[in-house]
Motif scaffolding. Structure first.
Motif, PDB file in Angstrom:
ATOM      1  N   VAL A 135       7.108  -7.271  -6.829  1.00 13.94           N
ATOM      2  CA  VAL A 135       6.049  -6.279  -6.733  1.00 13.94           C
ATOM      3  C   VAL A 135       6.517  -5.198  -5.380  1.00 13.94           C
ATOM      4  O   VAL A 135       6.767  -5.408  -4.421  1.00 13.94           O
ATOM      5  N   ARG A 136       6.465  -3.924  -6.099  1.00 10.77           N
ATOM      6  CA  ARG A 136       7.007  -2.867  -4.988  1.00 10.77           C
ATOM      7  C   ARG A 136       5.594  -1.860  -4.867  1.00 10.77           C
ATOM      8  O   ARG A 136       5.059  -1.272  -5.930  1.00 10.77           O
ATOM      9  N   VAL A 137       5.637  -1.526  -3.728  1.00 11.85           N
ATOM     10  CA  VAL A 137       4.180  -0.739  -3.216  1.00 11.85           C
ATOM     11  C   VAL A 137       4.605   0.499  -2.663  1.00 11.85           C
ATOM     12  O   VAL A 137       5.204   0.734  -1.867  1.00 11.85           O
ATOM     13  N   PHE A 138       4.166   1.665  -3.362  1.00  9.54           N
ATOM     14  CA  PHE A 138       4.261   3.043  -2.911  1.00  9.54           C
ATOM     15  C   PHE A 138       2.775   3.568  -2.236  1.00  9.54           C
ATOM     16  O   PHE A 138       1.764   3.547  -3.125  1.00  9.54           O
ATOM     17  N   ALA A 139       2.790   4.082  -1.084  1.00 15.38           N
ATOM     18  CA  ALA A 139       1.804   4.665  -0.487  1.00 15.38           C
ATOM     19  C   ALA A 139       1.711   6.427  -0.641  1.00 15.38           C
ATOM     20  O   ALA A 139       2.664   7.043  -0.156  1.00 15.38           O
ATOM     21  N   ASP A 140       0.924   6.848  -1.522  1.00 13.22           N
ATOM     22  CA  ASP A 140       0.713   8.247  -1.833  1.00 13.22           C
ATOM     23  C   ASP A 140      -0.270   8.956  -0.993  1.00 13.22           C
ATOM     24  O   ASP A 140      -1.693   8.788  -1.376  1.00 13.22           O
ATOM     25  N   GLY A 141       0.041   9.838   0.062  1.00 13.49           N
ATOM     26  CA  GLY A 141      -0.998  10.343   0.880  1.00 13.49           C
ATOM     27  C   GLY A 141      -0.157  10.807   2.039  1.00 13.49           C
ATOM     28  O   GLY A 141       0.904  10.671   2.210  1.00 13.49           O
ATOM     29  N   ALA A 142      -1.017  11.586   2.771  1.00 13.72           N
ATOM     30  CA  ALA A 142      -0.424  12.463   4.040  1.00 13.72           C
ATOM     31  C   ALA A 142      -0.696  11.636   5.389  1.00 13.72           C
ATOM     32  O   ALA A 142      -0.054  12.071   6.506  1.00 13.72           O
ATOM     33  N   VAL A 195       3.114  -0.884  -7.814  1.00  8.47           N
ATOM     34  CA  VAL A 195       1.671  -0.543  -7.466  1.00  8.47           C
ATOM     35  C   VAL A 195       1.661   0.579  -6.606  1.00  8.47           C
ATOM     36  O   VAL A 195       2.642   0.922  -5.674  1.00  8.47           O
ATOM     37  N   VAL A 196       0.749   1.468  -6.938  1.00  4.04           N
ATOM     38  CA  VAL A 196       0.876   2.911  -6.383  1.00  4.04           C
ATOM     39  C   VAL A 196      -0.479   2.956  -5.628  1.00  4.04           C
ATOM     40  O   VAL A 196      -1.812   2.812  -6.201  1.00  4.04           O
ATOM     41  N   VAL A 197      -0.713   3.131  -4.340  1.00  2.05           N
ATOM     42  CA  VAL A 197      -1.764   3.154  -3.572  1.00  2.05           C
ATOM     43  C   VAL A 197      -2.069   4.595  -3.326  1.00  2.05           C
ATOM     44  O   VAL A 197      -1.457   5.274  -2.556  1.00  2.05           O
ATOM     45  N   LYS A 198      -3.105   5.166  -3.510  1.00  2.00           N
ATOM     46  CA  LYS A 198      -3.390   6.672  -3.404  1.00  2.00           C
ATOM     47  C   LYS A 198      -4.465   6.642  -2.044  1.00  2.00           C
ATOM     48  O   LYS A 198      -5.523   5.896  -2.094  1.00  2.00           O
ATOM     49  N   LEU A 199      -4.185   7.246  -1.155  1.00  2.00           N
ATOM     50  CA  LEU A 199      -4.880   7.563   0.136  1.00  2.00           C
ATOM     51  C   LEU A 199      -5.417   8.743   0.050  1.00  2.00           C
ATOM     52  O   LEU A 199      -4.821   9.953  -0.039  1.00  2.00           O
ATOM     53  N   VAL A 200      -6.863   8.733   0.181  1.00  2.00           N
ATOM     54  CA  VAL A 200      -7.650  10.061  -0.171  1.00  2.00           C
ATOM     55  C   VAL A 200      -8.846  10.044   1.178  1.00  2.00           C
ATOM     56  O   VAL A 200      -9.209   8.795   1.662  1.00  2.00           O
TER      57      VAL A 200
END
Length: 273
Positions: free
Chosen positions: A86-93, A128-133
């Protein structure tokens, strides 16, 4: 392909599940530094129950690893899990939230013996893509992911502060997970959501109000990876528990798996039992 969703939390934090096409709605204790500095988490760690019977552990496992609180299509009576790294990417600023998320992922990886989980450098290398909003952008993001009708249904049913879901194949192997976390509701809410949604994105998607020790209970907020949920995740990722297994098949494999899981959880948490 089936997709299941978990959502947390209406004001005080429920689980939501659904389906695509229908869109199925060591030995040393280590905690992320961000958690240790938060009084609400520290107090919960101090009061945490750490001793459980086999039946108490099994009850929580069966109630969270099978089923889904809400679904529109597809079977939910089988084990669902990743059987690949499992590889997790954090998408956000927000760099601070990305750093906290990386610590959460590392903590999960350290505490689940047979789970290979780590951060990824890009979304292309992640499952796994984590969208930070921002909180004000949460429903706009949900609409972008799942469409206006589903977003309105989610908003009508619940007032979530975060959401996760996964897509699985016909063998009940999870292929991809999406997690949406809000970044501006404070450290406790962020960490509480990050742990619950990431863990549910790994398979235990069902919510239960009858087990008081799991974070997969609407009335329980933890902010850290508690011992009881370590039992659940370690059982799920034990090699003897395979995607697609039925309740009866898991019951046959459970005694041997639980014995090994108990030894591991005891070691990694320095438990005396």
């Amino acid at each position: 392909m089936l997709v299941l969703f978990a959502m947390s939390r209406p004001s005080q934090f429920p689980i939501f599940a659904s389906a695509l096409l229908a869109i199925a709605f060591g030995s040393a204790v280590w905690q992320p530094a961000a958690s240790a500095e938060i009084p609400a988490i520290a107090s919960r760690q101090h009061a945490e129950k750490k001793s459980f019977t086999d039946s108490e552990i099994a009850e929580g496992f069966f109630k969270t690893a099978f089923g889904a609180e809400y679904h529109l299509a597809g079977r939910v009576d089988r084990i669902r899990k990743y059987d690949i790294p499992v590889r997790v990417f954090a998408d956000g600023a927000r760099a601070d939230r990305k750093a906290q998320l990386a610590k959460v992922v590392a903590d999960i990886g350290a505490r689940v013996q047979h789970l290979d989980i780590a951060m990824a450098e890009s979304s292309e290398g992640a499952n796994v893509v984590v969208k930070l909003v921002r909180d004000r952008d949460l429903y706009r993001t949900i609409t972008t992911f799942y469409g206006g009708e589903r977003a309105r249904e989610i908003r009508t049913s619940l007032d979530p502060q975060c959401l996760s879901g996964f897509r699985k194949n016909e063998k009940y192997q999870i292929e991809h997970s999406d997690v949406i976390l809000t970044v501006d509701n404070g450290d406790f809410v962020f960490l509480d959501c990050a742990y619950e949604e990431l863990l549910q994105a790994l398979g235990p998607i069902n919510d239960t109000s009858s087990v008081p020790w799991t974070m997969f209970n609407d009335n329980v907020s933890m902010g850290f990876f508690d011992v009881y949920d370590q039992y659940i995740l370690n059982l799920l990722y034990d090699p003897r528990i395979k995607p697609g297994m039925t309740v009866e098949q898991v019951k046959a494999a459970l005694p041997a798996a639980l014995a090994d899981v108990r030894a591991w959880v005891k070691k990694i948490n320095n438990l005396r039992e």
